[in-house]
Design a protein around this motif. Structure first.
Motif, PDB file in Angstrom:
ATOM      1  N   HIS A  89      -0.525  10.529   6.626  1.00 53.27           N
ATOM      2  CA  HIS A  89       0.675   9.911   6.732  1.00 53.27           C
ATOM      3  C   HIS A  89       1.368   9.433   5.532  1.00 53.27           C
ATOM      4  CE1 HIS A  89      -1.093   6.299   7.796  1.00 53.27           C
ATOM      5  NE2 HIS A  89       0.130   5.645   7.477  1.00 53.27           N
ATOM      6  N   MET A  90       0.712   9.210   4.480  1.00 57.74           N
ATOM      7  CA  MET A  90       0.843   8.601   3.392  1.00 57.74           C
ATOM      8  C   MET A  90       0.728   9.795   2.127  1.00 57.74           C
ATOM      9  SD  MET A  90      -0.815   4.780   3.212  1.00 57.74           S
ATOM     10  CE  MET A  90      -0.408   3.382   4.462  1.00 57.74           C
ATOM     11  N   SER A  91       1.528   9.659   1.096  1.00 55.03           N
ATOM     12  CA  SER A  91       1.610  10.468   0.148  1.00 55.03           C
ATOM     13  C   SER A  91       0.253   9.828  -0.852  1.00 55.03           C
ATOM     14  CB  SER A  91       2.611  10.301  -0.957  1.00 55.03           C
ATOM     15  OG  SER A  91       2.782   9.113  -1.587  1.00 55.03           O
ATOM     16  N   ALA A  92      -0.360  10.886  -1.930  1.00 54.52           N
ATOM     17  CA  ALA A  92      -1.342  10.458  -2.681  1.00 54.52           C
ATOM     18  C   ALA A  92      -1.089   9.044  -3.460  1.00 54.52           C
ATOM     19  CB  ALA A  92      -1.570  11.652  -3.697  1.00 54.52           C
ATOM     20  N   LEU A  93       0.044   8.902  -3.866  1.00 56.63           N
ATOM     21  CA  LEU A  93       0.466   7.561  -4.510  1.00 56.63           C
ATOM     22  C   LEU A  93       0.386   6.559  -3.393  1.00 56.63           C
ATOM     23  CD1 LEU A  93       1.026   6.304  -7.201  1.00 56.63           C
ATOM     24  CD2 LEU A  93       3.545   6.635  -6.505  1.00 56.63           C
ATOM     25  N   GLU A  94       0.946   6.602  -2.290  1.00 61.18           N
ATOM     26  CA  GLU A  94       0.809   5.721  -1.403  1.00 61.18           C
ATOM     27  C   GLU A  94      -0.512   5.282  -0.884  1.00 61.18           C
ATOM     28  OE1 GLU A  94       5.295   6.541   0.783  1.00 61.18           O
ATOM     29  OE2 GLU A  94       3.562   7.709   1.264  1.00 61.18           O
ATOM     30  N   ASN A  95      -1.331   6.180  -0.839  1.00 56.59           N
ATOM     31  CA  ASN A  95      -2.769   6.084  -0.224  1.00 56.59           C
ATOM     32  C   ASN A  95      -3.554   5.120  -1.356  1.00 56.59           C
ATOM     33  OD1 ASN A  95      -4.415   7.341   1.893  1.00 56.59           O
ATOM     34  ND2 ASN A  95      -2.780   9.081   1.559  1.00 56.59           N
TER      35      ASN A  95
END
Length: 257
Positions: A89-95
């Motif tokens: 549920h997170m973008s690559a950057l958020e991950n």
């Protein structure tokens, strides 16, 4: 000679009558790339959990920089699993930023102002290092298997660990993608001055990437009580260019050494 970053002193792991590891004594030097091989069920993943601090030995002790290893994982040890351990549920950057949030704000997981901008910049820089600069806003479902594993590696590195634990990290990837990942992980190992412990079933991969190969298996077996004896290090060999070229074709040459 430098002091070991990790030391296993007569370590046993037992679950009731089931002995998983026994009499395991090893020193892991800073900057080593240790490949860990052995048959299924030999205790390789248990060994990684001990190094992570996720599990405690039944007997013996594990030292991190000469002190008893903390009872829970810390930011100085990162881990990457075979299956892509990223948040869908997170973008690559958020991950990647998530690790920084947990490290810097463990109670709330929320960063503000300058701290958030710094975490975002560091995450973006790591994504660029692992070849995902063009996919920062993408979600894992839009990424290939190799890209998701690159993301998991960036996620593990955001806390700047000194020790990186890899549990079959390339086992689910196609051969061509695995070669790309080999280049990536060796480059990151050198650039970040990491100590790496990598579990793999691929003996050629173990010899290609490692500076040392450790085979974990049982020295003793009882057919009437298969869980009576545990595994230990039955083969422990430092690698250089000459010995690396002499990699055996399968595990039997190591586990029967």
């Amino acid at each position: 000679m430098s002091a070991p970053v990790l030391a296993f002193r007569n370590v046993w792991v037992e679950y009731g009558d089931n002995v998983v590891l026994e009499k395991l004594s090893l020193n892991i030097d800073p900057g080593a790339f240790v490949s860990i091989v052995g048959p299924s069920g030999a205790g390789k993943s248990t060994f990684l959990r001990l190094a992570l601090g996720q599990e405690a030995p039944s007997r013996g002790e594990i030292l991190l920089d000469g002190e008893p290893i903390p009872a829970e994982p810390g930011p100085d040890r990162g881990v990457v699993f075979q299956r892509y351990s990223v948040f869908p549920h997170m973008s690559a950057l958020e991950n990647v930023m998530f690790g920084a949030r947990c490290d810097q704000a463990p109670l709330t997981g929320i960063l503000f102002g300058r701290a958030r901008r710094r975490a975002r910049d560091e995450a973006a820089a790591l994504l660029e290092q692992v070849g995902l600069a063009a996919s920062m806003k993408a979600y894992p479902r839009a990424l290939s298997g190799g890209m998701q594993q690159r993301l998991a590696i960036a996620q593990a590195l955001i806390t700047r660990p000194r020790i990186l634990l890899l549990d079959e990290p390339f086992g689910a990837l196609d051969p061509g993608v695995r070669l790309d990942m080999h280049e990536l992980i060796t480059g990151l190992w050198r650039e970040h001055a990491l100590t790496i412990l990598m579990v793999t079933h691929d003996i050629k991969e173990a010899f290609k990437l490692g500076t040392r190969v450790i085979a974990i298996d049982k020295r003793r077996r009882d057919p009437h009580a298969p869980n009576r004896f545990g595994s230990t290090a039955v083969y422990d060999f430092p690698l250089d260019e000459k010995t690396r070229a002499q990699a055996p074709a399968d595990l039997s040459a190591l586990t029967q050494a």
